[in-house]
Write a protein that holds these residues in place. Structure first.
Motif, PDB file in Angstrom:
ATOM      1  N   TYR A  35      32.274  46.415  50.959  1.00  0.00           N
ATOM      2  CA  TYR A  35      32.690  45.413  49.989  1.00  0.00           C
ATOM      3  C   TYR A  35      32.605  44.003  50.585  1.00  0.00           C
ATOM      4  N   TYR A  94      32.239  51.540  44.855  1.00  0.00           N
ATOM      5  CA  TYR A  94      33.560  51.880  44.318  1.00  0.00           C
ATOM      6  C   TYR A  94      33.511  53.181  43.526  1.00  0.00           C
ATOM      7  N   SER A  97      33.681  56.179  45.615  1.00  0.00           N
ATOM      8  CA  SER A  97      34.946  56.218  46.367  1.00  0.00           C
ATOM      9  C   SER A  97      34.740  55.904  47.850  1.00  0.00           C
ATOM     10  N   ALA A 100      37.713  51.469  51.685  1.00  0.00           N
ATOM     11  CA  ALA A 100      37.765  50.053  52.064  1.00  0.00           C
ATOM     12  C   ALA A 100      38.307  49.944  53.481  1.00  0.00           C
ATOM     13  N   THR A 104      42.827  46.228  53.867  1.00  0.00           N
ATOM     14  CA  THR A 104      42.861  45.987  52.423  1.00  0.00           C
ATOM     15  C   THR A 104      44.209  46.446  51.884  1.00  0.00           C
ATOM     16  N   ARG A 106      45.560  45.976  48.425  1.00  0.00           N
ATOM     17  CA  ARG A 106      45.725  46.461  47.058  1.00  0.00           C
ATOM     18  C   ARG A 106      44.377  46.641  46.391  1.00  0.00           C
ATOM     19  N   ASP A 107      44.406  47.432  45.331  1.00  0.00           N
ATOM     20  CA  ASP A 107      43.197  47.757  44.589  1.00  0.00           C
ATOM     21  C   ASP A 107      43.387  47.301  43.142  1.00  0.00           C
ATOM     22  N   GLN A 110      41.421  49.498  40.201  1.00  0.00           N
ATOM     23  CA  GLN A 110      41.958  50.789  39.775  1.00  0.00           C
ATOM     24  C   GLN A 110      42.801  50.662  38.509  1.00  0.00           C
TER      25      GLN A 110
END
Length: 118
Positions: A35, A94, A97, A100, A104, A106-107, A110
């Motif tokens: 990413y 992403y 899956s 990350a 990292t 938070r996502d 999602q």
């Protein structure tokens, strides 16, 4: 006189574009996950390539006195395809899956994709 100014601006753009492209290459090597790497490639490499081609475009205007439409099309093509390609790489990673980096926190994606199927 005006020729010297245009060629000087073109030289500055070429040097700036090559420095930004070098920083993008370092970012591709040093960053942790796919990413972050796609972000470095999408933003910095696109800007660096556009500055390089813009410098060449101005050089041809100052030195030869004509406008090269192929360079304008190249600038437009890089402007469109660079960020789009990095966005699609991030989306594909992403969807597969791909993990990350550990730092990292938070996502945000999602929550947006909770009830949708990709």
């Amino acid at each position: 006189m005006i020729t010297t100014i245009i060629i000087s601006i073109a030289l500055i753009l070429v040097i700036l574009g090559s420095l930004i492209s070098a920083l993008a290459a370092i970012g591709l090597l040093r960053l942790d996950d796919v990413y972050s790497r796609a972000h470095a490639a999408g933003k910095a490499a696109t800007l660096g390539a556009m500055l390089l081609i813009s410098g060449v475009f101005l050089y041809f205007i100052g030195r030869e006195g004509y406008v090269n439409m192929q360079l304008l099309i190249g600038i437009l093509f890089i402007l469109i395809t660079g960020p789009l390609a990095s966005h699609l790489i991030i989306k594909a990673a992403y969807n597969l899956s791909t993990p990350a980096a550990k730092r990292t926190k938070r996502d945000d994606i999602q929550e947006d994709l909770k009830d949708t199927k990709l």
